[in-house]
Design a protein around this motif. Sequence first.
Motif, PDB file in Angstrom:
ATOM      1  N   ASP A   4       0.827  -1.191   0.000  1.00  0.00           N
ATOM      2  CA  ASP A   4       0.000   0.000   0.000  1.00  0.00           C
ATOM      3  C   ASP A   4       0.871   1.254   0.000  1.00  0.00           C
ATOM      4  N   ARG A   5       1.996   1.208   0.734  1.00  0.00           N
ATOM      5  CA  ARG A   5       2.923   2.344   0.724  1.00  0.00           C
ATOM      6  C   ARG A   5       3.504   2.557  -0.665  1.00  0.00           C
TER       7      ARG A   5
ATOM      8  N   ARG B  15       2.162   1.818  -3.548  1.00  0.00           N
ATOM      9  CA  ARG B  15       1.128   2.406  -4.400  1.00  0.00           C
ATOM     10  C   ARG B  15       0.957   3.898  -4.108  1.00  0.00           C
ATOM     11  N   THR B  16       0.941   4.256  -2.811  1.00  0.00           N
ATOM     12  CA  THR B  16       0.796   5.655  -2.430  1.00  0.00           C
ATOM     13  C   THR B  16       1.997   6.474  -2.890  1.00  0.00           C
ATOM     14  N   LYS B  17       3.197   5.921  -2.741  1.00  0.00           N
ATOM     15  CA  LYS B  17       4.402   6.618  -3.185  1.00  0.00           C
ATOM     16  C   LYS B  17       4.383   6.850  -4.688  1.00  0.00           C
TER      17      LYS B  17
ATOM     18  N   GLU C 118       1.817   7.178  -6.637  1.00  0.00           N
ATOM     19  CA  GLU C 118       0.850   8.232  -6.942  1.00  0.00           C
ATOM     20  C   GLU C 118       1.459   9.603  -6.681  1.00  0.00           C
ATOM     21  N   LEU C 119       2.156   9.739  -5.544  1.00  0.00           N
ATOM     22  CA  LEU C 119       2.803  11.000  -5.214  1.00  0.00           C
ATOM     23  C   LEU C 119       3.893  11.342  -6.225  1.00  0.00           C
TER      24      LEU C 119
ATOM     25  N   GLN D 171       2.481  12.563  -9.494  1.00  0.00           N
ATOM     26  CA  GLN D 171       1.962  13.921  -9.365  1.00  0.00           C
ATOM     27  C   GLN D 171       3.094  14.944  -9.382  1.00  0.00           C
TER      28      GLN D 171
ATOM     29  N   LEU E  85       1.697  -2.889  -9.945  1.00  0.00           N
ATOM     30  CA  LEU E  85       1.507  -1.489  -9.594  1.00  0.00           C
ATOM     31  C   LEU E  85       2.105  -0.517 -10.615  1.00  0.00           C
TER      32      LEU E  85
ATOM     33  N   ASP F   1       9.940  -0.578  -1.828  1.00  0.00           N
ATOM     34  CA  ASP F   1       9.424   0.332  -0.813  1.00  0.00           C
ATOM     35  C   ASP F   1      10.532   1.182  -0.189  1.00  0.00           C
TER      36      ASP F   1
ATOM     37  N   THR G 108       9.796  15.060  -3.125  1.00  0.00           N
ATOM     38  CA  THR G 108       8.626  14.480  -2.462  1.00  0.00           C
ATOM     39  C   THR G 108       8.860  14.195  -0.984  1.00  0.00           C
TER      40      THR G 108
END
Length: 201
Positions: free
Chosen positions: A6-7, A9-11, A13-14, A17, A49, A152, A197
């Motif tokens: 999950d981390r 995936r979140t990373k 996305e960031l 962006q 991912l 990760d 980031t």
Amino acid sequence: MTPALDRIRTKLELLRQVEAEHGFGVHLGGPKLISPLPEMPALTEVYALFGHLHGDNFRFDPPEILLDGVPWADRHDDPSCPMGSPLILGSELATIPKRLRAEIPRSGPIRLDTEDRDVYWMDPDDYLFLYEHPDEEAEFAVLAPDVVTFFDEVVLGPGYPAMVATVCGPGVAEERLRRGRNRCAYANNWRRLLNTTGLAE
């Protein structure tokens, strides 16, 4: 999905962006349809991912077995491979002059041991040497204990500079831009993105 996945995936996305805002020149492919590999579920989950990750020093693509749909039992191992036919997760690019990267898309591989699941780096010359001298002790650097931790904490985290220093050399890891509006910033675009980031901290 585990917390580490999950981390990741979140990373991603960031990073996508911030890359869109700043244009560092890195490539972060979107989620990709890959062939499930029940024997190595973590590998399947990680590479689902992203299609690929590509910066100045490294490129990471799904191993071929995740793309061609070949069952694990039908995988063609190289019986003479001194390292037990590891999977290739990606490759370093720093040793290839930028003007030649269209002709030579990648160099020394980052490998995944299919038995103990370590992600490691071995100099390509040392790898070839072992083919001719299989009784010699292998010299390699473990980058992470598993593929999820690798992406990760190393590729997308504070371990990235240490990986650059190990694989490409300390000079490459600390190289700075000498001119332009980003003068004195790190020359490596992936590291600049991670720093922007806050993921490199």
